[in-house]
Design an enzyme around this catalytic site. Sequence first.
Site, PDB file in Angstrom:
ATOM      1  N   ASN A  12       5.027 -37.283  12.989  1.00 15.60           N
ATOM      2  CA  ASN A  12       6.090 -37.347  11.992  1.00 15.60           C
ATOM      3  C   ASN A  12       5.948 -38.676  11.257  1.00 15.60           C
ATOM      4  O   ASN A  12       6.295 -39.719  11.785  1.00 15.60           O
ATOM      5  CB  ASN A  12       7.455 -37.245  12.693  1.00 15.60           C
ATOM      6  N   TRP A  13       5.442 -38.604  10.036  1.00 21.11           N
ATOM      7  CA  TRP A  13       5.165 -39.847   9.294  1.00 21.11           C
ATOM      8  C   TRP A  13       6.394 -40.427   8.612  1.00 21.11           C
ATOM      9  O   TRP A  13       6.327 -41.507   8.038  1.00 21.11           O
ATOM     10  CB  TRP A  13       4.046 -39.604   8.263  1.00 21.11           C
ATOM     11  N   LYS A  14       7.489 -39.691   8.605  1.00 16.44           N
ATOM     12  CA  LYS A  14       8.727 -40.197   7.982  1.00 16.44           C
ATOM     13  C   LYS A  14       8.422 -40.664   6.549  1.00 16.44           C
ATOM     14  O   LYS A  14       7.624 -40.037   5.859  1.00 16.44           O
ATOM     15  CB  LYS A  14       9.331 -41.291   8.854  1.00 16.44           C
ATOM     16  N   HIS A  99      16.050 -33.354  12.583  1.00 20.72           N
ATOM     17  CA  HIS A  99      15.619 -34.664  13.093  1.00 20.72           C
ATOM     18  C   HIS A  99      16.821 -35.609  13.116  1.00 20.72           C
ATOM     19  O   HIS A  99      17.663 -35.577  12.225  1.00 20.72           O
ATOM     20  CB  HIS A  99      14.504 -35.240  12.229  1.00 20.72           C
ATOM     21  N   GLU A 101      17.215 -38.619  12.374  1.00 18.61           N
ATOM     22  CA  GLU A 101      17.415 -39.465  11.180  1.00 18.61           C
ATOM     23  C   GLU A 101      18.068 -38.676  10.055  1.00 18.61           C
ATOM     24  O   GLU A 101      18.834 -39.219   9.264  1.00 18.61           O
ATOM     25  CB  GLU A 101      16.072 -40.078  10.736  1.00 18.61           C
ATOM     26  N   GLU A 171      14.366 -35.232  21.548  1.00 22.52           N
ATOM     27  CA  GLU A 171      14.167 -36.616  21.138  1.00 22.52           C
ATOM     28  C   GLU A 171      15.440 -37.414  21.382  1.00 22.52           C
ATOM     29  O   GLU A 171      16.369 -37.385  20.553  1.00 22.52           O
ATOM     30  CB  GLU A 171      13.830 -36.677  19.645  1.00 22.52           C
ATOM     31  N   GLY A 177      11.887 -44.901  17.789  1.00 24.29           N
ATOM     32  CA  GLY A 177      11.565 -46.120  17.052  1.00 24.29           C
ATOM     33  C   GLY A 177      12.039 -47.389  17.737  1.00 24.29           C
ATOM     34  O   GLY A 177      12.065 -48.454  17.126  1.00 24.29           O
ATOM     35  N   SER A 215       9.242 -42.950  20.910  1.00 26.34           N
ATOM     36  CA  SER A 215       8.361 -44.040  21.342  1.00 26.34           C
ATOM     37  C   SER A 215       7.183 -43.569  22.194  1.00 26.34           C
ATOM     38  O   SER A 215       6.800 -44.237  23.165  1.00 26.34           O
ATOM     39  CB  SER A 215       9.161 -45.135  22.053  1.00 26.34           C
ATOM     40  N   GLY A 236       6.242 -40.605  16.091  1.00 26.54           N
ATOM     41  CA  GLY A 236       6.530 -41.288  14.831  1.00 26.54           C
ATOM     42  C   GLY A 236       5.586 -42.465  14.644  1.00 26.54           C
ATOM     43  O   GLY A 236       4.420 -42.312  14.253  1.00 26.54           O
TER      44      GLY A 236
HETATM   45  P1  PGA Z   1       8.928 -42.779  17.264  1.00 25.52           P
HETATM   46  O1  PGA Z   1       9.590 -41.586  16.410  1.00 25.52           O
HETATM   47  O2  PGA Z   1       7.691 -42.222  17.926  1.00 25.52           O
HETATM   48  O3  PGA Z   1       8.611 -43.844  16.245  1.00 25.52           O
HETATM   49  O4  PGA Z   1       9.936 -43.220  18.266  1.00 25.52           O
HETATM   50  C1  PGA Z   1       9.662 -40.276  16.926  1.00 25.52           C
HETATM   51  C2  PGA Z   1      10.370 -39.360  15.962  1.00 25.52           C
HETATM   52  O5  PGA Z   1      11.300 -39.812  15.285  1.00 25.52           O
HETATM   53  O6  PGA Z   1      10.009 -38.180  15.820  1.00 25.52           O
END
Ligand code: PGA
Length: 258
Positions: A12-14, A99, A101, A171, A177, A215, A236
């Site tokens: 997931n590159w956001k 997600h 976010e 998640e 993150g 993470s 991510g």
């Molecule tokens: P992260 O993000 O690996 O940076 O914790 C995971 C995600 O949001 O899918």
Amino acid sequence: MTEVRKPLIAANWKMYKGPRETRDFVGRFAGLYPPRTDRTIVFFPPAISIPAFLDATVGRPDLQVGVQDVHADLEGAHTGAISAPMAAETGVGWGLAGHSERRSEFGDDDADVAGKLRRLLDAGLKPILCVGETLEERTAGRLEEVLRRQIEAALGGLGGRRWSPPVLAYEPVWAIGTGETASPADASEAHAIVREVRLEAPGDAARVVILYGGSVKPDNIDALLGARGVDGVLVGGASLEPASFARICDGRFDPQLL
Ligand code: PGA
């Protein structure tokens, strides 16, 4: 003959990597990660970089692509948004829904997530439904209740549509993150809850695919992918660098460990 279980590893590159950086990443990643038939790899670049991703992976159909978010409407006055049919038309095969976010920054509630899941299915895309608890909810002992609510709300919007196999990502919000990771035992516990909620749901009984996200890094991938009930990962930060993500894609996985 039953199919051999393969892990699903998703990036997931956001809001990272425009078209130029996307092409550059694919060029370098392809050199580090030769195709493997025993795992599925899916990238979620920003929507605007999807054509560049598809262009760069012409010789690598094993590197699949999806859209990070779609609107719950088919069209309308929603500045900045894209619909599931539009995403499908670009050639993606997958889509994320729910997600954390999107839930926290953009205010997506359970009803929005249900709508998005339904639109992804209607557009012929494979959805990954993301669920997970905040630290506050976990500390208050509400893990099961939160997962149950999120999953049931999303399934409730399907109105008899077939979603097979269902793919979910557990998640924990406190691990996204942050550098904090759920222990393999915590991941197994949560995955067992997700599996049970889904199995209690009506409809298709295909085995649920459950990814862990939060993470995931090269140094914890083997432990997490080796945890019981973990069918893959959603990554991510550690998916943004080719060598780091190539190592994750090579993570150790035991198809027998259900
Ligand atoms: P992260 O993000 O690996 O940076 O914790 C995971 C995600 O949001 O899918």
